[in-house]
Design a protein around this motif. Structure first.
Motif, mmCIF file in Angstrom:
data_model
loop_
_atom_site.group_PDB
_atom_site.id
_atom_site.type_symbol
_atom_site.label_atom_id
_atom_site.label_comp_id
_atom_site.label_asym_id
_atom_site.label_seq_id
_atom_site.Cartn_x
_atom_site.Cartn_y
_atom_site.Cartn_z
ATOM 1 N N GLN A 43 32.449 1.657 27.899
ATOM 2 C CA GLN A 43 33.342 2.756 27.509
ATOM 3 C C GLN A 43 32.888 2.946 26.592
ATOM 4 O O GLN A 43 33.297 4.449 26.362
ATOM 5 C CB GLN A 43 34.780 2.530 28.401
ATOM 6 C CG GLN A 43 35.608 3.484 28.272
ATOM 7 C CD GLN A 43 35.218 4.493 29.107
ATOM 8 O OE1 GLN A 43 34.508 4.406 30.803
ATOM 9 N NE2 GLN A 43 35.311 5.521 29.413
ATOM 10 N N GLU A 44 33.420 2.230 25.165
ATOM 11 C CA GLU A 44 33.315 2.884 24.218
ATOM 12 C C GLU A 44 32.003 4.092 23.934
ATOM 13 O O GLU A 44 32.491 4.322 22.407
ATOM 14 C CB GLU A 44 33.395 1.915 23.360
ATOM 15 C CG GLU A 44 35.392 1.763 22.707
ATOM 16 C CD GLU A 44 35.245 -0.050 22.195
ATOM 17 O OE1 GLU A 44 34.827 0.583 21.184
ATOM 18 O OE2 GLU A 44 36.293 -0.368 22.357
ATOM 19 N N ARG A 45 31.030 3.519 24.203
ATOM 20 C CA ARG A 45 29.590 3.660 23.973
ATOM 21 C C ARG A 45 29.798 5.470 24.508
ATOM 22 O O ARG A 45 29.163 6.525 23.536
ATOM 23 C CB ARG A 45 29.077 2.761 24.496
ATOM 24 C CG ARG A 45 27.527 3.427 24.240
ATOM 25 C CD ARG A 45 25.957 3.091 25.245
ATOM 26 N NE ARG A 45 26.604 3.081 26.542
ATOM 27 C CZ ARG A 45 25.864 2.674 27.462
ATOM 28 N NH1 ARG A 45 24.935 1.170 27.604
ATOM 29 N NH2 ARG A 45 26.441 2.307 28.600
ATOM 30 N N ASP A 46 30.220 5.194 25.827
ATOM 31 C CA ASP A 46 30.547 6.576 26.413
ATOM 32 C C ASP A 46 30.986 7.750 25.499
ATOM 33 O O ASP A 46 30.567 8.421 25.707
ATOM 34 C CB ASP A 46 30.604 5.957 28.388
ATOM 35 C CG ASP A 46 29.217 4.876 29.076
ATOM 36 O OD1 ASP A 46 28.496 5.231 28.811
ATOM 37 O OD2 ASP A 46 29.942 4.605 30.067
ATOM 38 N N ASN A 47 32.423 7.212 25.731
ATOM 39 C CA ASN A 47 33.666 8.246 25.087
ATOM 40 C C ASN A 47 32.521 7.994 23.617
ATOM 41 O O ASN A 47 32.478 9.584 22.862
ATOM 42 C CB ASN A 47 34.705 7.073 24.357
ATOM 43 C CG ASN A 47 36.038 6.787 26.039
ATOM 44 O OD1 ASN A 47 35.187 7.306 27.089
ATOM 45 N ND2 ASN A 47 36.011 6.036 25.951
ATOM 46 N N LEU A 48 31.406 7.100 22.196
ATOM 47 C CA LEU A 48 31.804 7.490 22.022
ATOM 48 C C LEU A 48 29.852 9.343 22.158
ATOM 49 O O LEU A 48 29.981 10.135 20.666
ATOM 50 C CB LEU A 48 31.085 6.822 20.203
ATOM 51 C CG LEU A 48 31.890 5.648 20.465
ATOM 52 C CD1 LEU A 48 31.046 4.687 20.044
ATOM 53 C CD2 LEU A 48 32.672 6.736 18.956
ATOM 54 N N LEU A 49 29.260 8.784 23.441
ATOM 55 C CA LEU A 49 28.472 9.515 23.446
ATOM 56 C C LEU A 49 28.702 11.128 23.853
ATOM 57 O O LEU A 49 28.029 12.129 23.564
ATOM 58 C CB LEU A 49 27.447 9.200 24.326
ATOM 59 C CG LEU A 49 26.185 9.938 25.006
ATOM 60 C CD1 LEU A 49 25.123 10.072 23.837
ATOM 61 C CD2 LEU A 49 25.198 9.690 25.796
ATOM 62 N N GLU A 50 30.117 11.718 24.064
ATOM 63 C CA GLU A 50 30.460 12.113 24.477
ATOM 64 C C GLU A 50 30.914 13.390 23.695
ATOM 65 O O GLU A 50 30.787 14.038 23.672
ATOM 66 C CB GLU A 50 31.755 12.383 25.655
ATOM 67 C CG GLU A 50 32.623 13.262 26.454
ATOM 68 C CD GLU A 50 33.647 13.126 27.510
ATOM 69 O OE1 GLU A 50 33.763 13.775 27.490
ATOM 70 O OE2 GLU A 50 33.614 12.049 27.735
#
Length: 77
Positions: A43-50
């Motif tokens: 989830q953190e990775r997805d947030n950082l990607l966004e």
């Protein structure tokens, strides 16, 4: 003498079985914790990607505006 040896061997075998069961139980619980941590990291990775994609779009827009202003300034000189 043989009776004592058989009894001791039975006790040792029971202890090994109990320790093995305990370790297996702990490993399962520990593995579940990693599953939760892995989901959190995803989830953190997805947030950082966004966030990265949003910042990249913003940077590109600003660079385009800069180039337009630069050309406009060159044309006025």
């Amino acid at each position: 003498m043989v009776n004592i040896f058989v009894s001791a061997l039975s006790v040792i075998t029971a202890l090994i079985g109990a320790i093995t069961t305990l370790l297996a139980s702990l490993h399962t619980n520990h593995h579940e914790n990693f599953g939760d941590k892995f989901k959190t990291l995803q989830q953190e990775r997805d947030n950082l990607l966004e966030d990265y994609q949003n910042e990249r779009k913003r940077r590109i827009e600003l660079e385009e505006k800069y180039e337009k202003l630069k050309k406009k300034l060159e044309n006025t000189v």
